[in-house]
Scaffold this active site. Structure first.
Site, PDB file in Angstrom:
ATOM      1  N   ASP A  86       0.826  -1.208   0.000  1.00  0.00           N
ATOM      2  CA  ASP A  86       0.000   0.000   0.000  1.00  0.00           C
ATOM      3  C   ASP A  86       0.860   1.257   0.000  1.00  0.00           C
ATOM      4  O   ASP A  86       2.034   1.233   0.375  1.00  0.00           O
ATOM      5  CB  ASP A  86      -0.954   0.015   1.184  1.00  0.00           C
ATOM      6  CG  ASP A  86      -0.255   0.104   2.534  1.00  0.00           C
ATOM      7  OD1 ASP A  86       0.749  -0.605   2.731  1.00  0.00           O
ATOM      8  OD2 ASP A  86      -0.716   0.872   3.405  1.00  0.00           O
ATOM      9  N   GLU A 181       0.003  -1.325   5.633  1.00  0.00           N
ATOM     10  CA  GLU A 181       1.068  -0.943   6.574  1.00  0.00           C
ATOM     11  C   GLU A 181       1.002   0.540   6.905  1.00  0.00           C
ATOM     12  O   GLU A 181       1.242   0.941   8.043  1.00  0.00           O
ATOM     13  CB  GLU A 181       2.437  -1.296   5.972  1.00  0.00           C
ATOM     14  CG  GLU A 181       3.613  -1.152   6.936  1.00  0.00           C
ATOM     15  CD  GLU A 181       4.289   0.217   6.924  1.00  0.00           C
ATOM     16  OE1 GLU A 181       5.223   0.422   7.720  1.00  0.00           O
ATOM     17  OE2 GLU A 181       3.880   1.084   6.118  1.00  0.00           O
TER      18      GLU A 181
END
Length: 416
Positions: A86, A181
């Site tokens: 991400d 994350e």
């Protein structure tokens, strides 16, 4: 210096991956928080399978797992290499248009899509080590996504190397790519039994040569204020406005030495990240950071003392103060396994770099993985100015990261 022959394909992988929008969403209750993160996950799982990683797959939670089997008769601990897919919610990651500036000669870099975005040489000291290198940026209208698609590309390229160089001896290598994350949920649904690793390394650091065994410890704090409502036309002596109480709390935060904009090194901070409310109720959200738990506690005591002091002026209003643990400094785990860090330092040296041991003013998936039983320091990926439109990485640093991964796996086999 390495005598191995590498294919130099990491940049090609990276340039493909950054064009896939994988921005996570802190307001989403889902796992992963955005389905589009799986778009990259599917690509990675398919590429791994094509390489020959037979068990590569994307699970329902958006994690990619894969195994490169050992090719040695030695009993070697199972090592995992991990990066997150991400990108930060802070800046858009849609329609990234990567730019490659070959043979950088120094000076400022003006980004072509928005010429107000300038990577200034005097504001980015790491650029002085990049003369002659190829610098990759966005066009200035988005972030680049080097945090952490540089790490993803590096692990993928190292996997390709191992599969195509069976004479290079290594133990079992596990690959893990995580979602979310950037919003602190990167390992919420990881299956460590399925992963089956003994030790791990996140590839999510900055300058070439850096290895990090220390992170912030982190808490979240939420202050909920209940004020006193009254009709504004007849409020004199009655109304106690929750938004104004919240504003007074923010105003009394320390101006120096306890905020992100005034701290560096091993200094921690209190940082308001959200405020919402109406007349009767308002909520303040904070993140609290320090390298020690004692430092966290001091800051939380300070914050609540500010709240109590402000509330004296609003005697009929009330508040609640809630602290939630987010992650802890991984150093206290990694210190119990010093060889994990020593091998990383030696791998960096074998890749022809000068190792630099540093601390992260933030956290990684490795912070939580360490406390979940997988000691997991952080190795450089080459990313710089992350979470901004000025983000950049160099081709040469990514190639050195690939070499570091390969040498690291070889060292674990040698030492077994």
């Amino acid at each position: 210096m390495s005598s191995l022959t590498f294919s130099h394909t990491v940049t090609e992988r990276f340039l493909r991956y950054v064009t896939i929008d994988t921005q996570s969403d802190p307001d989403s209750p889902n796992s992963p928080s955005t389905e589009k993160q799986k778009d990259l996950g599917r690509v990675l799982a398919a590429e791994l399978k094509t390489m020959g990683v037979a068990d590569a797959h994307l699970d329902d939670y958006g994690y990619v797992y894969g195994t490169i089997p050992a090719n040695t008769d030695k009993k070697v601990p199972v090592i995992c290499f991990c990066s997150h897919m991400d990108t930060s919610p802070d800046v858009t990651g849609k329609d990234v248009k990567p730019q490659v500036l070959k043979n950088y000669r120094g000076g400022d870099i003006t980004l072509p899509g928005d010429t107000s975005q300038v990577i200034r040489f005097n504001e980015h000291p790491a650029l002085k080590n990049q003369i002659g290198n190829d610098i990759i940026t966005s066009d200035g209208t988005t972030l680049l996504g080097a945090d952490n698609k540089a790490g993803v590309a590096e692990i993928m390229d190292a996997a390709h190397f191992f599969i195509n160089n069976p004479d290079v001896k290594h133990g079992t290598i596990k690959i893990l790519f995580t979602p979310d994350e950037e919003i602190g949920r990167g390992v919420d649904n990881v299956d460590l039994n399925k992963l089956g690793a003994d030790f791990g390394y996140t590839m999510d650091g900055e300058s070439a040569g850096c290895v990090e065994d220390e992170t912030f410890s982190a808490d979240g704090a939420t202050i909920t204020i209940t004020g006193v409502s009254a009709h504004p036309g007849y409020a004199k002596g009655k109304m106690e406005h929750a938004i104004k109480i919240a504003a007074a709390i923010v105003e009394r935060l320390p101006k120096e030495g306890c905020s992100p904009e005034t701290t560096s090194g091993k200094q921690g901070f209190l940082h308001p990240v959200g405020i919402e409310g109406a007349l009767e109720q308002a909520t303040l959200s904070f993140i609290v950071r320090d390298f020690t738990e004692e430092g966290l506690k001091e800051k939380e005591v300070l914050l609540e003392s500010i709240v109590k002091d402000v509330m004296k002026d609003y005697p009929r209003s009330t508040y609640t103060f809630e602290v939630r643990e987010q992650y802890r400094n991984m150093k206290q785990v990694i210190d119990r396994h010093p060889h994990v860090l020593e091998y990383a330092i030696e791998a960096i040296r074998r890749a022809g770099l000068r190792p630099m041991r540093t601390a992260i003013r933030g956290g990684t998936d490795g912070s939580r993985l360490s406390f979940m039983g997988l000691p997991c320091p952080n190795i450089f990926a080459g990313e710089h100015a992350f979470h901004s439109r000025l983000e950049w990485v160099s081709r040469q640093d990514m190639e050195k990261a690939v070499q570091t991964i390969v040498h690291l796996a070889m060292i674990w086999e040698e030492k077994a």
